[in-house]
Design an enzyme around this catalytic site. Structure first.
Site, mmCIF file in Angstrom:
data_model
loop_
_atom_site.group_PDB
_atom_site.id
_atom_site.type_symbol
_atom_site.label_atom_id
_atom_site.label_comp_id
_atom_site.label_asym_id
_atom_site.label_seq_id
_atom_site.Cartn_x
_atom_site.Cartn_y
_atom_site.Cartn_z
ATOM 1 C CG HIS A 59 -1.916 -1.108 1.218
ATOM 2 N ND1 HIS A 59 -2.266 -1.821 2.355
ATOM 3 C CD2 HIS A 59 -2.644 -1.653 0.205
ATOM 4 C CE1 HIS A 59 -3.153 -2.734 2.043
ATOM 5 N NE2 HIS A 59 -3.398 -2.660 0.755
ATOM 6 C CD GLU A 62 -0.515 0.326 4.555
ATOM 7 O OE1 GLU A 62 0.210 -0.692 4.564
ATOM 8 O OE2 GLU A 62 -1.765 0.268 4.529
ATOM 9 C CG HIS A 150 0.830 -3.861 5.261
ATOM 10 N ND1 HIS A 150 0.035 -3.498 4.203
ATOM 11 C CD2 HIS A 150 1.378 -5.055 4.919
ATOM 12 C CE1 HIS A 150 0.096 -4.423 3.263
ATOM 13 N NE2 HIS A 150 0.909 -5.381 3.668
ATOM 14 C CD GLU A 214 -1.467 -3.516 9.663
ATOM 15 O OE1 GLU A 214 -1.227 -2.293 9.497
ATOM 16 O OE2 GLU A 214 -1.944 -4.236 8.761
#
EC number: 3.5.1.96
Length: 349
Positions: A59, A62, A150, A214
């Protein structure tokens, strides 16, 4: 140093030449650096015990993971450390990075189930990345790993956490959980159903110890506080170099979650019963309403549930939320993340 990378891996990825030619160099320590494709660098040490993929930029907005991967490549080129693992380092989606958006036409992290028809740039990227990973893992017999890095688009009760995909492979993930703890992650979440994410692809197809990480919140490129991620970088370097992992922090705990359900959006009538910007791991007591769609009401089950990755705006057919509950795994036994079964000591394969 490879002139293509002399300005930095990220710079070359964002501003590549019109004609790219793959090339390799050998560093003075014997490590071979192969620039396989735009955004893909392979590292081959003289001897290796692991084969590790570290991907970022799936993405485009990110950016902390992108900066971390760029830093790792620079450090290897500068011989600041010498890996003892074969590595595939990826910055995936330069168009989305330039646009500071998750994707251009389609969510790239939902396209790793199989070869995609070439309907857009994301499909082409997913096909190329699957091929790069397949070739990389099939080159050797080392233990396969994959960290897909991410950043969250929302606040979270856990600032940094790992999501371990469910697969049909009999892979004991305890070493992966130990790594998450050593890198100062706050939590791990074990999935229950197959997905088409990049980490799932490596877990399912190659039995890799794989997770989606994350790392904090989305930010503009070079506006991240990379000191926040120093423990993760330290743990990565230790793993890449075959060294003992750092000790987990004693000042904070580590939470374990298992997915109880996935809510899938099946029509435009889907609505969450709470704000779209609710933090990850927001808890809902038993009976509290979570979502509604065409008369079907989703409510928290016995024991309550926390919601992760809620998003009512996803495309029809995609995941609108994960629901999870805390649990304590028995780490004296193998820990498998089984498709459609509770995580436990018996692998479903």
């Amino acid at each position: 140093m490879d002139s293509q990378l002399s300005g930095g891996f990220l710079k070359h990825t964002l501003f590549p030449p019109k004609i790219f030619t793959p090339n390799s160099i050998t560093l003075s320590n014997g490590v071979i650096v192969s620039h396989n494709a735009i955004g893909v660098v392979e590292i081959t040490p003289p001897e290796s015990d692991k084969a590790i993929v570290i991907s970022s930029g799936i993405h485009g907005d990110e950016t902390a993971p992108i900066e971390l991967v760029d830093d790792l490549v620079s450090s290897i080129l500068d011989e600041a450390f010498q890996p003892t693992s074969r590595l595939l380092l990826i910055i995936a989606h330069p168009d989305a990075i330039h646009a500071h958006t998750r994707f251009i036409e389609e969510n790239l992290n939902r396209l790793f189930a199989d070869t995609n028809p070439l309907r857009n740039k994301e499909c082409e990227l997913a096909n190329n990345l699957q091929e790069q990973v397949q070739v990389f893992f099939k080159k050797g017999t080392e233990e396969p790993w994959h960290f897909d890095l991410h950043s969250a688009i929302r606040a979270s009760e856990h600032y940094m956490f790992g999501v371990v995909p469910a697969s049909t492979q009999a892979t004991d993930i305890r070493p992966l959980v130990s790594f998450l703890k050593a890198s100062h992650m706050d939590a791990v979440m074990l999935s229950r159903t197959p997905s088409s994410t990049f980490s799932w692809y490596s877990a399912e197809k190659f039995g890799a110890l794989a997770a989606t990480f994350e790392m904090g919140r989305v930010a503009r490129l070079y506006e991240n506080n990379m000191e926040e991620f120093k423990p993760l970088r330290d743990a990565l370097v230790a793993l890449l170099c075959g060294e003992t992992l750092p000790a987990p922090p004693t000042e904070k705990g580590f939470s374990n979650y298992k997915v109880t359900r996935t809510i899938t959006k099946t029509s435009d009538a889907f609505n969450l019963a709470f704000s779209d910007d609710a933090a990850n791991f927001t808890y809902f007591a038993e009976g509290e309403q979570l979502a509604e769609e065409n008369g079907t009401v989703y409510s928290a089950i016995a024991g309550g549930e926390a919601v992760v990755f809620p998003n009512s705006k996803v495309a029809i057919g995609q995941r609108a939320a994960l629901l999870v509950q805390p649990f304590e795994p028995n780490l004296s036994e193998p820990l498998y993340v089984n498709v459609e079964r509770d995580p436990g000591p018996v692998a479903f394969s």
